[in-house]
Scaffold this motif. Structure first.
Motif, PDB file in Angstrom:
ATOM      1  N   SER A  49       0.838  -1.219   0.000  1.00 47.03           N
ATOM      2  CA  SER A  49       0.000   0.000   0.000  1.00 47.03           C
ATOM      3  C   SER A  49       0.863   1.255   0.000  1.00 47.03           C
ATOM      4  O   SER A  49       0.587   2.219  -0.722  1.00 47.03           O
ATOM      5  N   ARG A  50       1.915   1.243   0.809  1.00 42.80           N
ATOM      6  CA  ARG A  50       2.805   2.417   0.855  1.00 42.80           C
ATOM      7  C   ARG A  50       3.511   2.597  -0.482  1.00 42.80           C
ATOM      8  O   ARG A  50       3.661   3.721  -0.964  1.00 42.80           O
ATOM      9  N   ALA A  51       3.945   1.490  -1.100  1.00 43.14           N
ATOM     10  CA  ALA A  51       4.648   1.577  -2.387  1.00 43.14           C
ATOM     11  C   ALA A  51       3.743   2.229  -3.432  1.00 43.14           C
ATOM     12  O   ALA A  51       4.173   3.110  -4.181  1.00 43.14           O
ATOM     13  N   ILE A  52       2.477   1.830  -3.463  1.00 45.32           N
ATOM     14  CA  ILE A  52       1.537   2.415  -4.440  1.00 45.32           C
ATOM     15  C   ILE A  52       1.387   3.920  -4.177  1.00 45.32           C
ATOM     16  O   ILE A  52       1.462   4.738  -5.096  1.00 45.32           O
ATOM     17  N   ALA A  53       1.209   4.270  -2.888  1.00 45.99           N
ATOM     18  CA  ALA A  53       1.031   5.687  -2.538  1.00 45.99           C
ATOM     19  C   ALA A  53       2.261   6.498  -2.964  1.00 45.99           C
ATOM     20  O   ALA A  53       2.136   7.623  -3.473  1.00 45.99           O
ATOM     21  N   ILE A  54       3.455   5.935  -2.812  1.00 45.86           N
ATOM     22  CA  ILE A  54       4.683   6.657  -3.186  1.00 45.86           C
ATOM     23  C   ILE A  54       4.776   6.795  -4.715  1.00 45.86           C
ATOM     24  O   ILE A  54       5.085   7.876  -5.232  1.00 45.86           O
ATOM     25  N   ARG A  80       2.486   9.542  -5.650  1.00 46.83           N
ATOM     26  CA  ARG A  80       2.981  10.840  -5.170  1.00 46.83           C
ATOM     27  C   ARG A  80       4.144  11.331  -6.022  1.00 46.83           C
ATOM     28  O   ARG A  80       4.312  12.526  -6.250  1.00 46.83           O
ATOM     29  N   GLU A  81       4.957  10.393  -6.518  1.00 46.83           N
ATOM     30  CA  GLU A  81       6.124  10.799  -7.306  1.00 46.83           C
ATOM     31  C   GLU A  81       5.807  10.914  -8.800  1.00 46.83           C
ATOM     32  O   GLU A  81       6.707  10.989  -9.628  1.00 46.83           O
ATOM     33  N   GLY A  82       4.510  10.878  -9.129  1.00 48.30           N
ATOM     34  CA  GLY A  82       4.099  11.186 -10.499  1.00 48.30           C
ATOM     35  C   GLY A  82       4.055  10.007 -11.453  1.00 48.30           C
ATOM     36  O   GLY A  82       3.927  10.192 -12.668  1.00 48.30           O
ATOM     37  N   ARG A  83       4.177   8.796 -10.936  1.00 46.37           N
ATOM     38  CA  ARG A  83       4.161   7.645 -11.843  1.00 46.37           C
ATOM     39  C   ARG A  83       2.815   6.903 -11.816  1.00 46.37           C
ATOM     40  O   ARG A  83       2.740   5.721 -12.120  1.00 46.37           O
ATOM     41  N   GLY A  84       1.761   7.610 -11.363  1.00 44.19           N
ATOM     42  CA  GLY A  84       0.421   7.015 -11.378  1.00 44.19           C
ATOM     43  C   GLY A  84      -0.130   6.952 -12.792  1.00 44.19           C
ATOM     44  O   GLY A  84       0.344   7.653 -13.691  1.00 44.19           O
ATOM     45  N   CYS A  85      -1.148   6.139 -13.013  1.00 51.24           N
ATOM     46  CA  CYS A  85      -1.732   5.960 -14.342  1.00 51.24           C
ATOM     47  C   CYS A  85      -2.999   6.797 -14.483  1.00 51.24           C
ATOM     48  O   CYS A  85      -3.523   7.322 -13.499  1.00 51.24           O
ATOM     49  N   GLY A  86      -3.508   6.858 -15.722  1.00 51.24           N
ATOM     50  CA  GLY A  86      -4.781   7.526 -15.989  1.00 51.24           C
ATOM     51  C   GLY A  86      -4.612   9.019 -16.136  1.00 51.24           C
ATOM     52  O   GLY A  86      -3.542   9.564 -15.867  1.00 51.24           O
ATOM     53  N   PRO A  87      -5.685   9.710 -16.558  1.00 54.33           N
ATOM     54  CA  PRO A  87      -5.603  11.158 -16.820  1.00 54.33           C
ATOM     55  C   PRO A  87      -5.147  11.950 -15.591  1.00 54.33           C
ATOM     56  O   PRO A  87      -4.445  12.948 -15.725  1.00 54.33           O
ATOM     57  N   ASN A  88      -5.539  11.511 -14.400  1.00 57.05           N
ATOM     58  CA  ASN A  88      -5.133  12.245 -13.189  1.00 57.05           C
ATOM     59  C   ASN A  88      -3.955  11.603 -12.478  1.00 57.05           C
ATOM     60  O   ASN A  88      -3.617  12.002 -11.363  1.00 57.05           O
ATOM     61  N   VAL A 100     -12.957  13.025   6.885  1.00 58.97           N
ATOM     62  CA  VAL A 100     -11.940  13.435   7.863  1.00 58.97           C
ATOM     63  C   VAL A 100     -10.979  12.283   8.139  1.00 58.97           C
ATOM     64  O   VAL A 100      -9.758  12.449   8.146  1.00 58.97           O
ATOM     65  N   MET A 101     -11.521  11.096   8.349  1.00 60.27           N
ATOM     66  CA  MET A 101     -10.661   9.948   8.662  1.00 60.27           C
ATOM     67  C   MET A 101      -9.711   9.659   7.508  1.00 60.27           C
ATOM     68  O   MET A 101      -8.538   9.362   7.706  1.00 60.27           O
ATOM     69  N   GLU A 102     -10.217   9.769   6.281  1.00 59.59           N
ATOM     70  CA  GLU A 102      -9.366   9.487   5.120  1.00 59.59           C
ATOM     71  C   GLU A 102      -8.272  10.545   4.976  1.00 59.59           C
ATOM     72  O   GLU A 102      -7.119  10.232   4.728  1.00 59.59           O
ATOM     73  N   GLU A 103      -8.644  11.803   5.175  1.00 57.69           N
ATOM     74  CA  GLU A 103      -7.676  12.880   4.971  1.00 57.69           C
ATOM     75  C   GLU A 103      -6.679  13.011   6.110  1.00 57.69           C
ATOM     76  O   GLU A 103      -5.517  13.316   5.904  1.00 57.69           O
ATOM     77  N   TYR A 104      -7.137  12.790   7.347  1.00 57.97           N
ATOM     78  CA  TYR A 104      -6.284  13.082   8.503  1.00 57.97           C
ATOM     79  C   TYR A 104      -5.618  11.837   9.081  1.00 57.97           C
ATOM     80  O   TYR A 104      -4.725  11.945   9.909  1.00 57.97           O
ATOM     81  N   CYS A 105      -6.100  10.654   8.700  1.00 53.64           N
ATOM     82  CA  CYS A 105      -5.591   9.445   9.355  1.00 53.64           C
ATOM     83  C   CYS A 105      -5.467   8.294   8.347  1.00 53.64           C
ATOM     84  O   CYS A 105      -5.849   7.172   8.624  1.00 53.64           O
ATOM     85  N   GLY A 106      -4.899   8.610   7.152  1.00 53.17           N
ATOM     86  CA  GLY A 106      -4.819   7.627   6.071  1.00 53.17           C
ATOM     87  C   GLY A 106      -3.535   6.809   6.103  1.00 53.17           C
ATOM     88  O   GLY A 106      -2.994   6.513   7.166  1.00 53.17           O
ATOM     89  N   VAL A 107      -3.020   6.470   4.906  1.00 59.19           N
ATOM     90  CA  VAL A 107      -1.830   5.600   4.802  1.00 59.19           C
ATOM     91  C   VAL A 107      -0.613   6.267   5.449  1.00 59.19           C
ATOM     92  O   VAL A 107       0.157   5.631   6.168  1.00 59.19           O
ATOM     93  N   PHE A 108      -0.397   7.570   5.165  1.00 63.02           N
ATOM     94  CA  PHE A 108       0.724   8.296   5.780  1.00 63.02           C
ATOM     95  C   PHE A 108       0.186   9.316   6.786  1.00 63.02           C
ATOM     96  O   PHE A 108      -0.803   9.996   6.502  1.00 63.02           O
ATOM     97  N   ARG A 109       0.847   9.448   7.929  1.00 59.28           N
ATOM     98  CA  ARG A 109       0.334  10.296   9.014  1.00 59.28           C
ATOM     99  C   ARG A 109       1.419  11.215   9.566  1.00 59.28           C
ATOM    100  O   ARG A 109       2.582  10.830   9.593  1.00 59.28           O
ATOM    101  N   THR A 110       1.013  12.423  10.013  1.00 61.25           N
ATOM    102  CA  THR A 110       1.950  13.323  10.706  1.00 61.25           C
ATOM    103  C   THR A 110       1.248  13.995  11.885  1.00 61.25           C
ATOM    104  O   THR A 110       0.020  14.117  11.903  1.00 61.25           O
ATOM    105  N   GLU A 111       2.078  14.474  12.805  1.00 62.76           N
ATOM    106  CA  GLU A 111       1.611  15.055  14.069  1.00 62.76           C
ATOM    107  C   GLU A 111       0.520  16.128  13.871  1.00 62.76           C
ATOM    108  O   GLU A 111      -0.568  16.013  14.422  1.00 62.76           O
TER     109      GLU A 111
END
Ligand SMILES: Cc1cc2nc3c(=O)[nH]c(=O)nc-3n(C[C@H](O)[C@H](O)[C@H](O)COP(=O)(O)OP(=O)(O)OC[C@H]3O[C@@H](n4cnc5c(N)ncnc54)[C@H](O)[C@@H]3O)c2cc1C
Length: 596
Positions: free
Chosen positions: A290-295, A298-306, A474-485
């Motif tokens: 899951s983290r690998a996909i998210a990275i 994030r680094e621009g190698r996702g597929c599709g128009p977006n 809120v849960m998806e945005e604030y407490c998803g795969v990657f988290r910060t303080e």
């Protein structure tokens, strides 16, 4: 009091695999058993499990339970309790054979033995070659299991309260749990079910997140009931995101696809898991993939128009394998995406999937609470099993195929322990009237259809449905795969705010759908408490372990954090307890760096 009352030896709340396995054990031993379920039993989420159930049968590759135990401890990122993990892995082969004898139609090998497919995190010989440990009935394993267990329960004369909603546990002053207040969803009629023993088996809380693989009924009701009854919830910061949900929709594409040889590619057509897990590639643990996909995205190698998903490729497996081993997956892709995976790869993205945390239990499925001296004690007569429990066999990350195993092993363990308990606890305890009051009040709040509160700053026009959407967002945005303080701290405030607003929210006032609207409100009350438990626990844990990935604390910190969190409703208090690192009969697996 003018409420119907029934008495049973055992009350089982939940008719998924865990509840039904326990009920069967008990009914066969001639205990009187009531199973309460808010949906018809065979609609419980267990029915949706696709890929299969782990057991070291060794039908396809060499295998033994000790290797399975090693993989589970490592998969848990060393937060799993090793006594419970040993118990589960040792019990697994017999449990599968027992299910087969009940009638589960497992897929077969040419020689007639049970078919097993490779799943993520499985190895031979303590981290060596890939093992094939997951027993499957094509890609509809949970469906086969749940229907078989239900039929066996009918045969054993288990008493079902179908489509009854359990509101809250009933307890006396000493803290003994004496049953539940529920109501018939169709008529709204209340009922008190008294029991000498209670098993909570209400499943997970995937509805906390906007994009999830779970059924809409997975609102963690039993977890919230336990919280309100004064019990803590353990390890709530660990929520599993499954790497391959249908992008933008969430439906699950089983790990079994990768087990059968499917793999992930990015926009450049690269099989990127080779970089993140050189040894096992696409069959690394779920948190890692899951983290690998998210990275990648994030680094621009996702597929599709977006550029916002990656592709799961399985067309190279050939039509025959896909039709025989993955027919349900093919149906899902054709129905929801208009894509036939025999011809084309499938867009996927990580999606909320499994609640690792839950009601703390031991290997007998007894609910345990900490005592002053650092130890813990079991609450007499109270049990939890399945996804709502935290035994803890999954620790910080569950391995695919270990949950179907968990629910039957610990459902059975609960049944066995309850049978013994009933031998020495033959009488029902008196149920004081005041023990029902809090549950009645909670119900009454939603009885009028809207809450009156004069001195509130809150928007009285906000609806339960709007607040549920807000919570999931809120849960998806604030407490998803990657988290910060900072983000987590804002998340705590946002959920607290939703909790406050819910007191003044209104539900639908169409009387014809009144009961379902009332249930949505009660479920949201439950979800909000669990959301708060999750973000609060996640904010406190300053390390990265398993599914809990902190950008500001990227390392696992065994010195400070190899411990379970316990969250209490009162004051949103957190405390901690040690991991049970000592197995039953073998040596401890000490923590090591986790590489795949
Ligand atoms: C799409 C999907 C695929 C999966 N695939 C796999 C897989 O291949 N292998 C694997 O090991 N795991 C898999 N899992 C995980 C696994 O299926 C679940 O963890 C497991 O089935 C949970 O079983 P359970 O008995 O704990 O709860 P559930 O099956 O969720 O049942 C919960 C029960 O509680 C009842 N209930 C809840 N609240 C109330 C209330 N307030 N009042 C009355 N009744 C209530 C419900 O009606 C239901 O009967 C998958 C999960 C999903 C979502």
């Amino acid at each position: 009091m003018n409420i119907a009352q029934r008495k049973f030896d055992t009350l089982v709340i939940g008719a998924g695999g865990a509840g039904l396995r326990a009920a069967l054990q008990l009914s066969q031993a001639d205990a009187t058993v009531a199973v309460v379920s808010k949906v018809f039993p065979t609609r419980s989420h267990t029915v949706a499990a696709q890929g299969g159930m782990n057991a070291a049968l060794g039908n396809v590759t060499d295998d033994n339970w000790h290797w399975h135990m090693y993989d589970t401890v490592k998969g848990s990122d060393y937060l799993g309790d090793q006594d419970a993990i040993e118990y589960m892995c040792r019990a697994a082969p017999n449990t599968v054979v027992e299910l087969e004898h009940f009638g589960v139609p497992f897929s077969r090998l040419e020689n007639g033995s049970i078919y097993q497919r490779p799943f993520g995190g499985q190895s031979q010989n303590f981290g060596g070659e890939q093992a094939a440990r997951t027993c499957a009935a094509a890609d509809r394993t949970g469906h086969a299991m749940l229907h078989t267990l239900y039929q066996q329960n009918i045969n054993a004369k288990t008493h079902f309260f179908d489509e009854f909603f359990a509101v809250d546990l009933l307890k006396n002053k000493r803290g003994d749990i004496l049953g539940v207040l529920a109501f018939d969803i169709e008529s709204g009629e209340k009922i008190i079910i008294e029991a000498k023993t209670t098993l909570i088996a209400t499943g997970g809380a995937g509805q906390l997140f906007r994009t999830n693989t779970n059924a809409s009924i997975n609102t963690g009701d039993g977890l919230a009931m336990a919280l309100r009854a004064g019990m803590p919830l353990q390890d709530m910061e660990f929520f599993q995101f499954h790497p391959t949900g249908v992008a933008g929709k969430g439906m699950l594409i089983t790990e079994g696809v990768r087990g059968e040889g499917g793999y992930l590619i990015n926009a450049e057509g690269e099989r990127f898991m080779e970089r993140y897990a050189p040894h096992v590639k696409d069959l690394a643990s779920r948190d890692v993939v899951s983290r690998a996909i998210a990275i990648e995205i994030r680094e621009g190698r996702g597929c599709g128009p977006n550029k916002d998903y990656v592709l799961l490729k399985m067309n190279h497996l050939g039509a025959e394998v896909i039709k025989k081993r993955l027919p349900g997956i093919r149906d899902t892709c054709i129905t929801f995406l208009g894509i036939d995976p025999i011809d084309q790869p499938v867009p996927v993205f990580p999606t909320a999937h499994y609640t690792m945390g839950g009601i703390p239990t031991n290997k007998n499925a007894q609910v345990v609470v900490p005592i002053g001296t650092g130890g813990e004690e079991a609450i007499p007569g109270l049990y939890a099993a399945g996804e709502c429990a935290c035994a803890s066999v999954h620790g910080a990350n569950r391995l695919g195929g270990n949950s179907l195993l968990d629910i039957v092993v610990f459902g059975r363990a609960a049944g066995k322990h309850i049978i013994d308990y009933l031998k020495t606890h033959r009488q029902h305890q008196a149920l004081p009237d005041e023990s029902i009051e809090p549950a009645l009040q909670r119900l009454a709040h939603w009885e009028t259809g809207a809450s009156e509160h004069e001195s509130s700053d809150y928007d009285k026009n906000v609806s339960v449905a709007q607040l549920k959407n807000r919570l999931q967002q809120v849960m998806e945005e604030y407490c998803g795969v990657f988290r910060t303080e900072d983000v987590l701290a804002d998340g705590v405030k946002a959920v607290q705010d939703i909790k406050e607003q819910l007191k003044y929210a209104h539900i639908s006032d169409h009387s014809s759908i009144f009961n379902t609207a009332r249930i949505e409100a009660l479920e949201l009350e439950n979800l909000v408490e669990l959301g708060l438990a999750t973000v609060t626990s996640a904010l406190a844990r300053q390390e990265s372990r398993g599914a809990h990935s902190r950008v500001d604390y990227q390392q696992r910190d065994d010195e400070r954090w190899m411990k379970h969190s316990l969250y209490y409703l009162q004051d949103n208090r957190l405390c901690y307890k040690p991991v049970r690192t000592k197995p039953m009969t073998v040596d401890t697996f000490p923590p090591k760096e986790r590489v795949y």
